[in-house]
Design an enzyme around this catalytic site. Structure first.
Site, PDB file in Angstrom:
ATOM      1  N   ASN A  17     -24.978  20.356  40.555  1.00 16.56           N
ATOM      2  CA  ASN A  17     -23.439  20.009  40.705  1.00 16.56           C
ATOM      3  C   ASN A  17     -22.775  19.455  40.620  1.00 16.56           C
ATOM      4  OD1 ASN A  17     -24.424  22.664  43.030  1.00 16.56           O
ATOM      5  ND2 ASN A  17     -25.627  20.472  44.062  1.00 16.56           N
ATOM      6  N   ARG A  50     -34.964  19.715  32.198  1.00 18.32           N
ATOM      7  CA  ARG A  50     -34.913  21.245  31.279  1.00 18.32           C
ATOM      8  C   ARG A  50     -33.807  20.973  30.864  1.00 18.32           C
ATOM      9  NH1 ARG A  50     -32.791  26.306  31.030  1.00 18.32           N
ATOM     10  NH2 ARG A  50     -30.966  26.183  32.896  1.00 18.32           N
ATOM     11  N   VAL A 134     -21.330   8.126  49.817  1.00 14.90           N
ATOM     12  CA  VAL A 134     -20.884   8.161  50.927  1.00 14.90           C
ATOM     13  C   VAL A 134     -19.351   9.230  51.240  1.00 14.90           C
ATOM     14  CG1 VAL A 134     -20.091   6.993  53.418  1.00 14.90           C
ATOM     15  CG2 VAL A 134     -22.224   5.880  52.048  1.00 14.90           C
ATOM     16  N   ILE A 138     -14.037  11.819  49.576  1.00 14.84           N
ATOM     17  CA  ILE A 138     -13.264  10.643  50.285  1.00 14.84           C
ATOM     18  C   ILE A 138     -12.968   9.146  49.626  1.00 14.84           C
ATOM     19  CG2 ILE A 138     -12.786   9.891  52.503  1.00 14.84           C
ATOM     20  CD1 ILE A 138     -14.290  12.021  53.369  1.00 14.84           C
ATOM     21  N   GLU A 192     -29.818  22.432  52.580  1.00 17.08           N
ATOM     22  CA  GLU A 192     -30.404  22.774  51.849  1.00 17.08           C
ATOM     23  C   GLU A 192     -32.195  23.812  52.294  1.00 17.08           C
ATOM     24  OE1 GLU A 192     -31.212  19.547  49.348  1.00 17.08           O
ATOM     25  OE2 GLU A 192     -29.165  19.163  49.765  1.00 17.08           O
ATOM     26  N   LYS A 207     -26.472   6.654  54.572  1.00 23.61           N
ATOM     27  CA  LYS A 207     -24.293   6.378  54.495  1.00 23.61           C
ATOM     28  C   LYS A 207     -23.706   5.065  55.323  1.00 23.61           C
ATOM     29  CE  LYS A 207     -23.445  10.598  52.640  1.00 23.61           C
ATOM     30  NZ  LYS A 207     -23.684  12.368  53.841  1.00 23.61           N
TER      31      LYS A 207
HETATM   32  P1  NAP Z   1     -28.431  18.332  42.086  1.00 22.21           P
HETATM   33  O1  NAP Z   1     -27.500  19.724  41.494  1.00 22.21           O
HETATM   34  O2  NAP Z   1     -30.249  19.034  42.150  1.00 22.21           O
HETATM   35  O3  NAP Z   1     -28.791  17.508  40.075  1.00 22.21           O
HETATM   36  C1  NAP Z   1     -29.298  16.857  39.753  1.00 22.21           C
HETATM   37  C2  NAP Z   1     -29.487  16.553  37.960  1.00 22.21           C
HETATM   38  O4  NAP Z   1     -30.822  15.579  38.166  1.00 22.21           O
HETATM   39  C3  NAP Z   1     -30.217  17.784  37.882  1.00 22.21           C
HETATM   40  O5  NAP Z   1     -29.954  18.596  36.108  1.00 22.21           O
HETATM   41  C4  NAP Z   1     -31.497  17.347  37.280  1.00 22.21           C
HETATM   42  O6  NAP Z   1     -31.718  17.821  35.760  1.00 22.21           O
HETATM   43  C5  NAP Z   1     -31.467  16.237  37.174  1.00 22.21           C
HETATM   44  N1  NAP Z   1     -32.808  15.943  37.671  1.00 22.21           N
HETATM   45  C6  NAP Z   1     -33.574  15.432  38.943  1.00 22.21           C
HETATM   46  N2  NAP Z   1     -34.270  14.756  38.529  1.00 22.21           N
HETATM   47  C7  NAP Z   1     -34.357  14.412  36.904  1.00 22.21           C
HETATM   48  C8  NAP Z   1     -35.720  13.760  36.124  1.00 22.21           C
HETATM   49  N3  NAP Z   1     -36.539  12.799  36.667  1.00 22.21           N
HETATM   50  N4  NAP Z   1     -35.345  13.845  34.632  1.00 22.21           N
HETATM   51  C9  NAP Z   1     -34.066  14.118  34.401  1.00 22.21           C
HETATM   52  N5  NAP Z   1     -32.909  14.708  35.161  1.00 22.21           N
HETATM   53  C10 NAP Z   1     -33.206  15.049  36.044  1.00 22.21           C
HETATM   54  O7  NAP Z   1     -28.378  17.264  42.468  1.00 22.21           O
HETATM   55  P2  NAP Z   1     -26.659  16.885  42.642  1.00 22.21           P
HETATM   56  O8  NAP Z   1     -26.094  17.676  44.289  1.00 22.21           O
HETATM   57  O9  NAP Z   1     -25.800  17.283  41.811  1.00 22.21           O
HETATM   58  O10 NAP Z   1     -26.560  15.739  43.224  1.00 22.21           O
HETATM   59  C11 NAP Z   1     -26.574  14.678  42.767  1.00 22.21           C
HETATM   60  C12 NAP Z   1     -26.652  12.857  42.926  1.00 22.21           C
HETATM   61  O11 NAP Z   1     -25.344  13.003  43.358  1.00 22.21           O
HETATM   62  C13 NAP Z   1     -27.850  13.120  44.207  1.00 22.21           C
HETATM   63  O12 NAP Z   1     -27.732  11.391  44.272  1.00 22.21           O
HETATM   64  C14 NAP Z   1     -26.547  13.375  45.066  1.00 22.21           C
HETATM   65  O13 NAP Z   1     -27.743  12.920  46.681  1.00 22.21           O
HETATM   66  C15 NAP Z   1     -26.124  13.085  45.071  1.00 22.21           C
HETATM   67  N6  NAP Z   1     -24.267  13.371  46.167  1.00 22.21           N
HETATM   68  C16 NAP Z   1     -24.021  14.576  46.188  1.00 22.21           C
HETATM   69  C17 NAP Z   1     -23.682  15.444  46.634  1.00 22.21           C
HETATM   70  C18 NAP Z   1     -23.107  17.167  47.080  1.00 22.21           C
HETATM   71  O14 NAP Z   1     -22.295  17.675  47.263  1.00 22.21           O
HETATM   72  N7  NAP Z   1     -24.230  17.457  46.050  1.00 22.21           N
HETATM   73  C19 NAP Z   1     -22.413  14.451  46.575  1.00 22.21           C
HETATM   74  C20 NAP Z   1     -22.283  13.413  47.669  1.00 22.21           C
HETATM   75  C21 NAP Z   1     -23.396  12.624  46.721  1.00 22.21           C
HETATM   76  P3  NAP Z   1     -31.875  20.050  35.559  1.00 22.21           P
HETATM   77  O15 NAP Z   1     -30.664  20.627  35.761  1.00 22.21           O
HETATM   78  O16 NAP Z   1     -32.757  19.945  34.161  1.00 22.21           O
HETATM   79  O17 NAP Z   1     -33.223  20.279  36.923  1.00 22.21           O
END
Ligand code: NAP
Length: 441
Positions: A17, A50, A134, A138, A192, A207
């Site tokens: 994302n 992947r 956090v 914002i 989720e 946070k």
């Molecule tokens: P996500 O959509 O689940 O994406 C995770 C990405 O990391 C995927 O591309 C995945 O690869 C890769 N990945 C995970 N484990 C891995 C590993 N062992 N080796 C290599 N690549 C790996 O997560 P997200 O929502 O973007 O969130 C990312 C971070 O931002 C997290 O720490 C989350 O807490 C933080 N965050 C997210 C949001 C939000 O709104 N989404 C807001 C604030 C903070 P694949 O694509 O190949 O599976």
């Protein structure tokens, strides 16, 4: 514009994302970013699990060898957006040890490992930025670390989890119960598949730990944060809250407290609380986040916006990336984390708050005075009492509900009172105990 400077090499770990949005912005805004930084940002590779050619970027940009990508000589800044504590922690440590600056959005990691990571960044004289950890888009970390660096922060209170705020807003506006509101949040993609981290308050606690650490220059980890989730909040609580001129919000509260002996302490806590409708946090609805900061000289400041989502979170990540890149171009680093104050963490039992207690009681004379006596014995002063008759499905009276709102009392005194109330013959059951925040009485 001095974009003839040596390019700044960037590795993005994660293409989900947030990672995909960061990559998009780096590519789409390349010219502007180069002008703002004084050197072009060049994407060296993207770490994923992947590796495939159907992911919307050239397949040779993707790798599942995170160690190799992070260690490349042409990578100056690592942007970690993978998620779990591991392998993110190891990748970040490797990057820092090799003199690379790091930007991360990983709140789970930052709430447990800031000390170790900050030390590694300090040792290598590089930046470690985590604005996106956090409240998504914002800006709150940078205002706390930089804009308010000369002030004394007293309190940081906020709605920092969009999923729970959506659920509570739904319960409030539609009268739905928790299960129905959660199902709605899941259907809309706000919750989720396993919502535990959100609804039990773990995400907000992580946070809160980060905010308290920064606001009070003290190391606070997620384990130091008192935590209650929202699963026990009922539609009846919302009805009572409305009658009291309040709504219910899951709050993360970080506070600087002074004991009777004059010692300063830090409190960090997460729980659902009644909030007066006149309080700025009461009107933060749906998946939005807001943080209210109170500082000695500045007074009250409020930050409001999108607390999650790929693009909003990427905005915060990009802010950090540009700062880290500028610092590298100028040959310096940004402000270091400061934990000089080392304030002790206050256990929840000492925290003074106002309470709302809802209980089912026998419908007979003398009940109110028996209930009031238990509060009085522990010097918990009552501010307001409401008694409602209850009717069964046939319309017959079947007991009563008493709602008590207290003045400020300590958590320990209130817990004792609730235990004693539960033992009273006339009390058929304690329905809810919630705090009341945002009032000063
Ligand atoms: P996500 O959509 O689940 O994406 C995770 C990405 O990391 C995927 O591309 C995945 O690869 C890769 N990945 C995970 N484990 C891995 C590993 N062992 N080796 C290599 N690549 C790996 O997560 P997200 O929502 O973007 O969130 C990312 C971070 O931002 C997290 O720490 C989350 O807490 C933080 N965050 C997210 C949001 C939000 O709104 N989404 C807001 C604030 C903070 P694949 O694509 O190949 O599976």
């Amino acid at each position: 514009m001095s974009t003839e400077e040596k390019p700044i090499g960037v590795a993005v770990l994660g293409f989900g994302n947030v990672g995909s949005q960061v990559v998009r912005i780096i590519e789409e805004s390349a010219q502007d970013l180069a002008a703002r930084i004084g050197a072009p940002l060049v994407l060296r590779g993207i770490g994923v699990r992947r590796v495939a050619d159907d992911r919307g970027v050239p397949v040779d940009m993707l790798t599942d060898d995170i160690d190799e990508l992070v260690s490349r000589d042409d990578v100056d800044i690592v942007v970690e957006l993978m998620g779990p504590v591991e392998p993110a922690r190891k990748a970040i440590l490797t990057a820092l040890e090799q003199g690379k600056s790091v930007v991360t959005a990983n709140k789970a990691l930052m709430a447990v490992s800031t000390g170790e990571l900050a030390q590694a960044a300090e040792h290598a004289h590089v930046d470690l930025y985590f604005e996106a950890a956090v409240a998504g888009a914002i800006p709150v970390i940078r205002p706390l670390t930089q804009s308010l660096a000369g002030d004394t922060v007293i309190r940081v209170a906020g709605i920092v989890n969009g999923t729970t705020n959506y659920i509570l807003s739904e319960m409030d506006s539609t009268g739905a119960d928790y299960t129905a509101a959660l199902a709605d949040a899941s259907a809309l993609g706000y919750a989720e598949a396993d919502p535990t981290a959100d609804v039990e308050g773990y995400d907000a606690a992580a946070k809160a730990a980060i905010l308290a650490s920064i606001a009070f220059h003290t190391r606070v980890t997620a384990d130091d944060v008192y935590r209650e989730g929202i699963t026990k909040v009922t539609p009846a609580d919302f009805v009572s809250a409305r009658a009291l001129g309040c709504t219910i919000k899951l709050l993360a509260i970080c506070e600087r407290l002074t004991t009777d002996e004059g010692q300063q302490r830090v409190s960090a806590r997460v729980y659902p609380a009644l909030v007066p409708l006149t309080h700025p946090l009461a009107s933060v609805n749906g998946a939005f986040n807001a943080v209210v900061v109170e500082a000695e000289a500045a007074g009250r400041l409020m930050f409001y916006g999108q607390g999650a989502g790929g693009a909003p979170t990427a905005s915060a990540v990009m802010g950090d990336l540009v700062m880290a890149a500028r610092n590298r171009v100028q040959g310096g680093r940004g402000p270091r984390e400061s934990k000089y104050a080392k304030l002790p963490i206050s256990p929840i039992g000492f925290i003074p708050t106002r309470y709302y207690v809802s209980m089912n009681v026998a419908d007979r004379p003398g009940v109110l005075s028996a209930v009031a006596a238990e509060f009085g014995k522990r010097e918990v002063s009552i501010a307001e009492v409401r008694q409602e008759g209850m009717v069964d499905p046939e319309g017959q009276r079947c007991g009563a509900r008493i709602v008590v709102v207290t003045h400020q009392a300590t958590d320990a005194a209130l817990s004792e009172t609730v235990e004693a109330l539960a033992d009273l013959d006339v009390v058929e059951g304690i329905n809810s105990v919630l705090r009341l925040e945002g009032t000063s009485e």
